[in-house]
Motif scaffolding. Sequence first.
Motif, PDB file in Angstrom:
ATOM      1  N   ARG A  30       0.821  -1.222   0.000  1.00  0.00           N
ATOM      2  CA  ARG A  30       0.000   0.000   0.000  1.00  0.00           C
ATOM      3  C   ARG A  30       0.848   1.263   0.000  1.00  0.00           C
ATOM      4  NH1 ARG A  30      -4.676  -1.676   4.229  1.00  0.00           N
ATOM      5  NH2 ARG A  30      -5.874  -2.928   2.768  1.00  0.00           N
ATOM      6  N   SER A  31       1.923   1.252   0.754  1.00  0.00           N
ATOM      7  CA  SER A  31       2.773   2.443   0.811  1.00  0.00           C
ATOM      8  C   SER A  31       3.446   2.702  -0.538  1.00  0.00           C
ATOM      9  CB  SER A  31       3.822   2.293   1.910  1.00  0.00           C
ATOM     10  OG  SER A  31       4.613   1.143   1.676  1.00  0.00           O
ATOM     11  N   ALA A  32       3.873   1.652  -1.215  1.00  0.00           N
ATOM     12  CA  ALA A  32       4.503   1.820  -2.528  1.00  0.00           C
ATOM     13  C   ALA A  32       3.478   2.255  -3.570  1.00  0.00           C
ATOM     14  CB  ALA A  32       5.179   0.527  -2.958  1.00  0.00           C
ATOM     15  N   ALA A  33       2.264   1.710  -3.504  1.00  0.00           N
ATOM     16  CA  ALA A  33       1.213   2.114  -4.433  1.00  0.00           C
ATOM     17  C   ALA A  33       0.795   3.562  -4.185  1.00  0.00           C
ATOM     18  CB  ALA A  33       0.012   1.189  -4.307  1.00  0.00           C
ATOM     19  N   THR A  34       0.760   3.954  -2.922  1.00  0.00           N
ATOM     20  CA  THR A  34       0.450   5.349  -2.599  1.00  0.00           C
ATOM     21  C   THR A  34       1.535   6.276  -3.111  1.00  0.00           C
ATOM     22  OG1 THR A  34      -0.732   4.615  -0.632  1.00  0.00           O
ATOM     23  CG2 THR A  34      -0.091   6.936  -0.710  1.00  0.00           C
ATOM     24  N   PHE A  35       2.789   5.856  -2.991  1.00  0.00           N
ATOM     25  CA  PHE A  35       3.897   6.662  -3.511  1.00  0.00           C
ATOM     26  C   PHE A  35       3.814   6.770  -5.031  1.00  0.00           C
ATOM     27  CE2 PHE A  35       8.292   7.043  -5.082  1.00  0.00           C
ATOM     28  CZ  PHE A  35       8.588   8.297  -4.545  1.00  0.00           C
ATOM     29  N   ALA A  36       3.449   5.691  -5.716  1.00  0.00           N
ATOM     30  CA  ALA A  36       3.302   5.735  -7.177  1.00  0.00           C
ATOM     31  C   ALA A  36       2.189   6.696  -7.578  1.00  0.00           C
ATOM     32  CB  ALA A  36       3.027   4.336  -7.714  1.00  0.00           C
ATOM     33  N   ALA A  37       1.072   6.650  -6.858  1.00  0.00           N
ATOM     34  CA  ALA A  37      -0.027   7.576  -7.145  1.00  0.00           C
ATOM     35  C   ALA A  37       0.377   9.010  -6.816  1.00  0.00           C
ATOM     36  CB  ALA A  37      -1.262   7.178  -6.352  1.00  0.00           C
ATOM     37  N   PHE A  38       1.158   9.187  -5.755  1.00  0.00           N
ATOM     38  CA  PHE A  38       1.666  10.509  -5.395  1.00  0.00           C
ATOM     39  C   PHE A  38       2.556  11.065  -6.507  1.00  0.00           C
ATOM     40  CE2 PHE A  38       4.975  13.130  -3.433  1.00  0.00           C
ATOM     41  CZ  PHE A  38       4.204  14.068  -2.752  1.00  0.00           C
ATOM     42  N   CYS A  39       3.388  10.214  -7.078  1.00  0.00           N
ATOM     43  CA  CYS A  39       4.265  10.651  -8.174  1.00  0.00           C
ATOM     44  C   CYS A  39       3.458  11.073  -9.396  1.00  0.00           C
ATOM     45  CB  CYS A  39       5.239   9.541  -8.543  1.00  0.00           C
ATOM     46  SG  CYS A  39       6.516   9.248  -7.320  1.00  0.00           S
ATOM     47  N   VAL A  40       2.384  10.339  -9.695  1.00  0.00           N
ATOM     48  CA  VAL A  40       1.533  10.718 -10.827  1.00  0.00           C
ATOM     49  C   VAL A  40       0.800  12.019 -10.516  1.00  0.00           C
ATOM     50  CG1 VAL A  40      -0.516  10.038 -12.143  1.00  0.00           C
ATOM     51  CG2 VAL A  40       1.268   8.380 -11.681  1.00  0.00           C
ATOM     52  N   CYS A  41       0.385  12.174  -9.280  1.00  0.00           N
ATOM     53  CA  CYS A  41      -0.371  13.369  -8.886  1.00  0.00           C
ATOM     54  C   CYS A  41       0.458  14.643  -9.005  1.00  0.00           C
ATOM     55  CB  CYS A  41      -0.881  13.197  -7.458  1.00  0.00           C
ATOM     56  SG  CYS A  41      -1.921  14.528  -6.875  1.00  0.00           S
ATOM     57  N   PHE A  42       1.717  14.557  -8.627  1.00  0.00           N
ATOM     58  CA  PHE A  42       2.552  15.762  -8.613  1.00  0.00           C
ATOM     59  C   PHE A  42       3.582  15.798  -9.728  1.00  0.00           C
ATOM     60  CE2 PHE A  42       0.908  15.515  -4.293  1.00  0.00           C
ATOM     61  CZ  PHE A  42       0.342  16.775  -4.214  1.00  0.00           C
ATOM     62  N   ASP A  43       3.384  15.002 -10.770  1.00  0.00           N
ATOM     63  CA  ASP A  43       4.237  15.076 -11.949  1.00  0.00           C
ATOM     64  C   ASP A  43       3.916  16.369 -12.694  1.00  0.00           C
ATOM     65  OD1 ASP A  43       5.854  14.460 -14.151  1.00  0.00           O
ATOM     66  OD2 ASP A  43       4.203  13.426 -15.150  1.00  0.00           O
ATOM     67  N   MET A  44       4.915  17.199 -12.888  1.00  0.00           N
ATOM     68  CA  MET A  44       4.660  18.515 -13.471  1.00  0.00           C
ATOM     69  C   MET A  44       4.180  18.429 -14.916  1.00  0.00           C
ATOM     70  SD  MET A  44       4.743  20.658 -11.178  1.00  0.00           S
ATOM     71  CE  MET A  44       4.484  22.091 -12.180  1.00  0.00           C
ATOM     72  N   CYS A  45       4.657  17.449 -15.673  1.00  0.00           N
ATOM     73  CA  CYS A  45       4.170  17.288 -17.055  1.00  0.00           C
ATOM     74  C   CYS A  45       2.682  16.953 -17.048  1.00  0.00           C
ATOM     75  CB  CYS A  45       4.965  16.206 -17.772  1.00  0.00           C
ATOM     76  SG  CYS A  45       6.657  16.666 -18.109  1.00  0.00           S
ATOM     77  N   GLY A  46       2.267  16.080 -16.149  1.00  0.00           N
ATOM     78  CA  GLY A  46       0.856  15.728 -16.060  1.00  0.00           C
ATOM     79  C   GLY A  46      -0.004  16.890 -15.614  1.00  0.00           C
ATOM     80  N   VAL A  47       0.517  17.672 -14.682  1.00  0.00           N
ATOM     81  CA  VAL A  47      -0.234  18.842 -14.212  1.00  0.00           C
ATOM     82  C   VAL A  47      -0.400  19.857 -15.337  1.00  0.00           C
ATOM     83  CG1 VAL A  47      -0.142  20.817 -12.640  1.00  0.00           C
ATOM     84  CG2 VAL A  47       0.432  18.532 -11.814  1.00  0.00           C
ATOM     85  N   ILE A  48       0.668  20.106 -16.085  1.00  0.00           N
ATOM     86  CA  ILE A  48       0.595  21.080 -17.182  1.00  0.00           C
ATOM     87  C   ILE A  48      -0.321  20.581 -18.292  1.00  0.00           C
ATOM     88  CG2 ILE A  48       1.958  22.147 -19.010  1.00  0.00           C
ATOM     89  CD1 ILE A  48       4.263  22.292 -16.941  1.00  0.00           C
ATOM     90  N   GLU A  49      -0.218  19.287 -18.643  1.00  0.00           N
ATOM     91  CA  GLU A  49      -1.067  18.759 -19.709  1.00  0.00           C
ATOM     92  C   GLU A  49      -2.525  18.694 -19.288  1.00  0.00           C
ATOM     93  OE1 GLU A  49       0.663  15.063 -20.726  1.00  0.00           O
ATOM     94  OE2 GLU A  49       2.308  15.986 -21.848  1.00  0.00           O
ATOM     95  N   SER A  50      -2.790  18.532 -18.014  1.00  0.00           N
ATOM     96  CA  SER A  50      -4.176  18.455 -17.551  1.00  0.00           C
ATOM     97  C   SER A  50      -4.846  19.822 -17.494  1.00  0.00           C
ATOM     98  CB  SER A  50      -4.235  17.813 -16.169  1.00  0.00           C
ATOM     99  OG  SER A  50      -3.846  16.476 -16.238  1.00  0.00           O
TER     100      SER A  50
END
Length: 90
Positions: A30-50
Amino acid sequence: WKPLRLVPIAFGALSVPLMYRTARKLGLARSAATFAAFCVCFDMCGVIESRLILTDSQLIFYCGLALYLMLELWDVPLTAAGPLKPGRRA
C-alpha cells in the motif's frame, strides 16, 4: 473555454487512483502504491497537460486503463470453454 478544460482535468485526476489500483494489482504494498499515485499526482508534465486543452491526458489515462485491464484479464482462469465463472467447475 472553461467547459473544454474540464475534460482533461477529469482524465488527469482519474489517472491518480488508476495508478494506485494498477500498482496494487502488480503486487506492490500500500505504501509503494500510494507513492506511485503521489508521483503521478505531482508530476509537473501531467499537471501542465491536464490544465491545457489537449488530448494528452486522455491518452495517458487510456494507456493506463489498458494496462490495468490487461492485468485484470491476466488473473482470469481459463478453461477450454472460456473464462471460468464463479460457481462453475472446471
